[in-house]
Write a protein that holds these residues in place. Structure first.
Motif, short mmCIF file in Angstrom:
data_model
loop_
_atom_site.label_atom_id
_atom_site.label_comp_id
_atom_site.label_asym_id
_atom_site.label_seq_id
_atom_site.Cartn_x
_atom_site.Cartn_y
_atom_site.Cartn_z
N VAL A 168 0.84 -1.19 0.00
CA VAL A 168 0.00 0.00 0.00
C VAL A 168 0.88 1.24 0.00
O VAL A 168 1.78 1.37 0.84
N LEU A 169 0.63 2.13 -0.94
CA LEU A 169 1.28 3.44 -0.97
C LEU A 169 0.28 4.45 -0.44
O LEU A 169 -0.83 4.56 -0.96
N GLU A 170 0.65 5.19 0.59
CA GLU A 170 -0.29 6.11 1.22
C GLU A 170 0.43 7.33 1.73
O GLU A 170 1.54 7.23 2.27
N THR A 171 -0.20 8.49 1.57
CA THR A 171 0.34 9.71 2.14
C THR A 171 -0.51 10.13 3.33
O THR A 171 -1.72 9.91 3.35
N VAL A 230 3.31 16.43 3.24
CA VAL A 230 2.73 15.12 3.50
C VAL A 230 3.86 14.13 3.80
O VAL A 230 5.01 14.36 3.42
N HIS A 231 3.50 13.06 4.50
CA HIS A 231 4.42 11.93 4.68
C HIS A 231 4.10 10.89 3.59
O HIS A 231 2.95 10.44 3.48
N ARG A 232 5.10 10.52 2.81
CA ARG A 232 4.92 9.48 1.79
C ARG A 232 5.33 8.15 2.41
O ARG A 232 6.46 8.00 2.87
N PRO A 253 -4.18 14.08 13.81
CA PRO A 253 -3.81 14.95 12.70
C PRO A 253 -2.33 15.26 12.62
O PRO A 253 -1.87 15.75 11.59
N TYR A 254 -1.58 14.97 13.67
CA TYR A 254 -0.19 15.40 13.71
C TYR A 254 0.81 14.27 13.45
O TYR A 254 2.01 14.53 13.34
N THR A 255 0.36 13.04 13.39
CA THR A 255 1.27 11.93 13.12
C THR A 255 0.47 10.72 12.69
O THR A 255 -0.65 10.51 13.15
N TYR A 256 1.06 9.92 11.81
CA TYR A 256 0.38 8.67 11.45
C TYR A 256 0.66 7.58 12.47
O TYR A 256 0.04 6.52 12.45
N GLY A 257 1.63 7.79 13.35
CA GLY A 257 1.77 6.94 14.53
C GLY A 257 2.21 5.52 14.29
O GLY A 257 1.92 4.63 15.11
#
Length: 634
Positions: free
Chosen positions: A327-330, A594-596, A611-615
């Motif tokens: 999975v590629l996700e931003t 964004v984080h790729r 909202p501040y990190t994908y964790g």
């Protein structure tokens, strides 16, 4: 990741938080009754949490953070990758390269909420409660009686005081960071007080609470062979921790493996519910960036944060992506401001002259680079807080203008009259015009073109500079820049060195130009002294890579640190940013908001990721059904 978490364990291929300081602080451990240090009427109430501005979101009896899945299953393995290697398991030394993931082993007095990064909210962890007076002149932490080391021994006030003493004695950057802590002392069986050397620094009670706590009894004991341990030296002995994971096994230069602690003392603590769900976390070492990407595609590790525009655009065209197994996700990047730049060493001529620095910015053709080699993925960096509301813009007004007026005699007049703007290139006509402007500035600075060389008028020496890096891929953007500089008579050579040599050169300030970056939290504070303060300019391991020494900058840093509310903090930060940009200390590069990420599709995550990190991997978990479809881990 918050500012505080990034400072817990000190490692990085580009040593952004390996900073140095002047001297160690004295730590005094005294067993005094509380009545000896303050009248009862002056004693503030105990808190379960506090924020740098405003009130914490979660009340004292909150069951867990909103963004976690409290029913997340426990189990599975997540495999991560590291490209820098390691040579020590000692988490506090500035020399050496600590193993990745050491922060998994250690708890801190306070822990952050990932959905309150903008107000820097911290909640008690090892400290079940804490308190400080209205003037922020001291803080006390009352330790949780359940807090334990992995060997079952309790975490004590003595551990806290000893850890603070060793951290500030052996890690110069922490000594500088905590230099306003006058002393640490026991004021009760489970209570430790940190006294500050002044009042008004609202951040100190929280950043002291973010300090790593180490087991004194283990570090002062002996190893399996009966040899005394030494906290001042590197070690590859598996250390004792208190956190959700223990270090299970290592092989130097190859891997580090952590396992979840089944009887972890804080497993049911509200700040830990729904987190740390994997049974095993493993870091494998891949020294080459090209090999790293191929290893991911070969399913040798599970998750990758992609920092290359080229890789993101062209590197993931392989069957597993088409099949949904990868999975590629931003994810949005809202937690930090970014300054990435060509960092110019102001300690060396000609970079001590703002006209030279401006000339170098004029001939950097970001627009063409973004189109031809970055696939139009980036935005031009315009601030030391790019991408956030802390960035300055337009002309100063309101409270920001008032702050700047208070230091008017220390800052450039143009901050009041001329908004900062990067030069715009992108076509031959614009570039030629900017090159003409650059040559004119260099002439003002004492240089002239002789033939095809830019030379010092007085000495006749050619203007030659060296760009140093540890990544061979940097030539993709450095060489076009060098060609533009060559067109105005400046020779810039590219030198690529291995990572240990690069780290040493940056630490020792042995460079002309390099690419470095600063990631800023949404609650800037004491770390600004280390980034831009005059005291930090000549300390080899500080974050002041450029060597900035400016009284106006120093004064505005103090305005940021001692801001008494959120509105003033924002205004002071914008004022500081405006002055830093006006001095043109660096040539801004680019950023992305964004984080790729790329991952093998074996994991679940909460629906309401903060909202501040994908964790990842902290709030994610192993999903057996997805893992079966993705296939066995390679």
């Amino acid at each position: 990741m918050t500012k505080s978490r990034a400072m817990t364990i000190f490692r990085s291929p580009v040593p952004a938080w390996r900073r140095a300081a002047l001297a160690a602080l004295a730590v005094v451990a005294l067993a005094l009754p509380f009545a000896a240090v303050g009248a009862a009427s002056e004693v503030p109430a105990w808190r379960h949490a506090a924020a740098l501005s405003g009130e914490p979101k979660y009340p004292p009896d909150f069951p867990h953070f909103d963004y976690v899945n409290p029913e997340a299953p426990k189990g599975g393995t997540v495999r991560l990758a590291d490209s820098t290697g390691f040579d020590t398991l000692n988490p506090i030394l500035t020399k050496g390269n600590p193993a990745p993931g050491l922060g998994l082993m250690y708890d801190t007095l306070l822990a952050p909420a990932f959905d309150e990064i903008d107000i820097n909210a911290e909640y008690g962890l090892i400290a079940e409660a804490f308190r400080y007076p209205a003037d922020y002149s001291w803080v006390e932490y009352r330790l949780n009686p359940k807090a334990r080391w992995h060997d079952g021994e309790p975490i004590t006030v003595e551990d806290v005081i000893w850890s603070f003493g060793k951290l500030t004695e052996l890690n110069p950057s922490r000594a500088f960071y905590y230099r306003h802590v006058e002393k640490a002392e026991a004021v009760g069986e489970r209570t430790v007080r940190f006294t500050f050397d002044g009042a008004g620094n609202r951040e100190l009670p929280k950043i002291v609470g973010q300090m790593i706590i180490l087991p004194k009894h283990w570090w002062e004991g002996t190893d399996a062979d009966g040899n005394p341990r030494d906290i001042s030296s590197g070690t590859l002995e598996l250390p004792l921790g208190s956190g959700p994971y223990r270090l299970e096994a290592i092989e130097a230069g190859r891997y580090v493996r952590y396992t979840r602690v089944e009887d972890y003392w804080a497993a049911d603590h509200p700040v830990r519910i729904g987190t740390n769900n994997f049974d095993e976390i493993r870091y494998d070492i891949f020294r080459d960036q090209t090999v790293l990407l191929q290893a991911f595609k070969a399913d040798q590790f599970d998750f990758r944060a992609e920092n290359s525009a080229k890789n993101w655009a062209t590197g993931y065209d392989f069957p597993a992506v088409e099949q949904g197994r990868v999975v590629l996700e931003t994810f949005p990047d809202k937690a930090r401001g970014v300054m990435q730049a060509f960092v110019l060493n102001l300690r060396r001529a000609p970079f001590d002259d703002v006209r030279v620095r401006r000339a170098m910015n004029l001939v950097f053709d970001f627009e063409t680079a973004n189109k031809t080699i970055f696939f139009d993925q980036y935005k031009r960096t315009y601030s030391y807080f790019s991408g956030t509301y802390l960035a300055s813009s337009g002309l100063p007004e309101g409270e920001e203008l008032e702050i700047l007026e208070s230091v008017r005699d220390l800052v450039p007049e143009r901050v009041f009259t001329t908004p900062y703007e990067n030069p715009v290139n992108g076509d031959p006509a614009k570039l030629r015009e900017n090159m003409r402007k650059a040559v004119a500035l260099l002439k003002e600075a004492g240089y002239e073109l002789r033939g095809r060389q830019m030379v010092n008028v007085e000495t006749g020496e050619p203007l030659e500079i060296e760009f140093v890096d540890n990544d061979p891929n940097s030539e993709r953007y450095v060489l076009p820049y060098a060609r533009n500089l060559e067109r105005i008579g400046i020779k810039m050579s590219l030198r690529v060195v291995d990572t240990p040599q690069y780290i040493n050169r940056i630490r020792e300030r042995d460079f002309d130009v390099t690419t470095l970056g600063w990631a800023q939290s949404l609650s800037p504070g004491n770390e600004q002294r280390d980034y831009w303060g005059s005291e930090a300019a000549d300390r080899p391991q500080s974050g002041n890579y450029s060597g900035i020494k400016d009284p106006g900058v120093d004064a505005l840093i103090e305005k940021v640190i001692f801001a008494d509310d959120r509105e003033t903090l924002v205004a002071a930060t914008r004022a500081l940013d405006r002055v830093l940009m006006a001095h043109q200390f660096v040539v801004p590069q680019w950023y992305i908001d964004v984080h790729r990420t790329a991952r093998w599709n074996r994991f679940g995550h909460p629906d309401n990721i903060p909202p501040y990190t994908y964790g990842f991997p902290t709030i994610w978990w192993w999903d057996a059904d997805k893992a079966a479809m993705a296939g066995d881990q390679g």
